[in-house]
Motif scaffolding. Sequence first.
Motif, PDB file in Angstrom:
ATOM      1  N   UNK A 141       1.023  -1.199  -0.241  1.00 61.82           N
ATOM      2  CA  UNK A 141      -0.018  -0.183  -0.018  1.00 61.82           C
ATOM      3  C   UNK A 141       0.769   1.252  -0.121  1.00 61.82           C
ATOM      4  N   UNK A 142       0.275   2.328  -0.551  1.00 59.64           N
ATOM      5  CA  UNK A 142       1.151   3.694  -0.554  1.00 59.64           C
ATOM      6  C   UNK A 142       0.812   4.373   0.552  1.00 59.64           C
ATOM      7  N   UNK A 143       1.750   4.782   1.307  1.00 62.89           N
ATOM      8  CA  UNK A 143       1.480   5.854   2.448  1.00 62.89           C
ATOM      9  C   UNK A 143       2.069   7.333   1.713  1.00 62.89           C
ATOM     10  N   UNK A 144       0.907   8.051   1.492  1.00 66.28           N
ATOM     11  CA  UNK A 144       1.242   9.328   0.753  1.00 66.28           C
ATOM     12  C   UNK A 144       1.504  10.384   1.788  1.00 66.28           C
ATOM     13  N   UNK A 145       2.898  10.909   1.804  1.00 69.05           N
ATOM     14  CA  UNK A 145       3.016  12.037   2.717  1.00 69.05           C
ATOM     15  C   UNK A 145       3.039  13.414   1.830  1.00 69.05           C
ATOM     16  N   UNK A 146       1.861  14.136   2.172  1.00 68.30           N
ATOM     17  CA  UNK A 146       1.480  15.429   1.414  1.00 68.30           C
ATOM     18  C   UNK A 146       2.714  16.294   1.537  1.00 68.30           C
ATOM     19  N   UNK A 147       3.316  16.752   2.719  1.00 70.28           N
ATOM     20  CA  UNK A 147       4.402  17.586   2.941  1.00 70.28           C
ATOM     21  C   UNK A 147       5.425  17.037   2.310  1.00 70.28           C
ATOM     22  N   UNK A 148       5.650  15.864   2.048  1.00 74.23           N
ATOM     23  CA  UNK A 148       7.005  15.477   1.659  1.00 74.23           C
ATOM     24  C   UNK A 148       7.020  15.608   0.058  1.00 74.23           C
ATOM     25  N   UNK A 149       5.697  15.301  -0.673  1.00 77.14           N
ATOM     26  CA  UNK A 149       5.566  15.445  -1.958  1.00 77.14           C
ATOM     27  C   UNK A 149       5.552  17.075  -2.237  1.00 77.14           C
ATOM     28  N   UNK A 150       5.026  17.946  -1.501  1.00 77.28           N
ATOM     29  CA  UNK A 150       5.209  19.538  -1.749  1.00 77.28           C
ATOM     30  C   UNK A 150       6.747  19.814  -1.720  1.00 77.28           C
ATOM     31  N   UNK A 151       7.318  19.247  -0.790  1.00 77.47           N
ATOM     32  CA  UNK A 151       8.687  19.653  -0.709  1.00 77.47           C
ATOM     33  C   UNK A 151       9.687  19.029  -1.980  1.00 77.47           C
ATOM     34  N   UNK A 152       9.332  18.072  -2.175  1.00 78.31           N
ATOM     35  CA  UNK A 152      10.072  17.345  -3.331  1.00 78.31           C
ATOM     36  C   UNK A 152       9.663  18.297  -4.703  1.00 78.31           C
ATOM     37  N   UNK A 153       8.498  18.528  -4.955  1.00 77.04           N
ATOM     38  CA  UNK A 153       8.136  19.287  -6.070  1.00 77.04           C
ATOM     39  C   UNK A 153       8.821  20.753  -6.099  1.00 77.04           C
ATOM     40  N   UNK A 154       8.850  21.511  -4.888  1.00 78.52           N
ATOM     41  CA  UNK A 154       9.450  22.787  -4.844  1.00 78.52           C
ATOM     42  C   UNK A 154      11.086  22.460  -4.995  1.00 78.52           C
ATOM     43  N   UNK A 155      11.503  21.807  -4.494  1.00 75.11           N
ATOM     44  CA  UNK A 155      13.043  21.312  -4.587  1.00 75.11           C
ATOM     45  C   UNK A 155      13.512  20.930  -5.928  1.00 75.11           C
TER      46      UNK A 155
END
Length: 257
Positions: A159-173
């Motif tokens: 199953x996928x544990x989606x971390x919203x903040x991690x995704x936002x940081x990744x897209x930003x960086x």
Amino acid sequence: MFKIVTPISHLFFNKKNAHKISNYSDFLEIRERTLSLTFQKEKFFHCDEDLTLPWTSNFKNQLVKIIKNKKSLRYISFQATRCCANAKIVNKVFILSGKKYSKKEMLIEARKNTKWLRNKFKNKFKIGLENNNYYPTKAYNIVADGDFISQVVKENNLFFLFDLAHAQVTASNKNIDFNSYIKSLPMKSMLQMHICRPLLNKKKISRDTHYLPNKKMFNDVKMLADKYKNLKFFTIEYFKDTKKLIKNIQDLKKIIN
């Protein structure tokens, strides 16, 4: 009906705080820093270990002890934080240290670790993988790529544990479009979501700061919950104040339910 899964943080060392937070949570998520504590609603375990790197015999023995002690576990999730053997940190980010693993090698390790875990515990629980932050060092090569995360999840039936903040940081960086990045992740396998507010900075490095989620972030959560029907569990990763955490849980419940 969506369910709230709250991490057992240092706030739980205070018995009154633990009781209050538990009352507002459907389930609790075990963390390694608070393994000495035990509560009735422990159904989840979020482990700091990388599923995509080799597991030592020592770690496996520790994991066996934890799981045998926590008999009510039904979900266990892991990370993919770096592509190198050593967890060397400078300025709060990993830097490349020790053996560097290729994509192929990390995929092999993920298969080996998942197979060992399932064989050892006879499929007692569901196994998940969380997306990690991307920071601009070579230690983060591959591990935050959406296609890599998707391949690990699909090949191992996780199953996928989606971390919203991690995704936002990744897209930003990475300076990429957030919605495009989300589409590259295995969102159809998303069962659980971690929620906190990061510090996003266009001029400097964005960071996962675990700030209290705000209304805008909850609107994003609601949008994703409406779109991806496998999502069932929501986890607020905020650890500074019990009253603020409980109020945030209440606000989230109103929005998602």
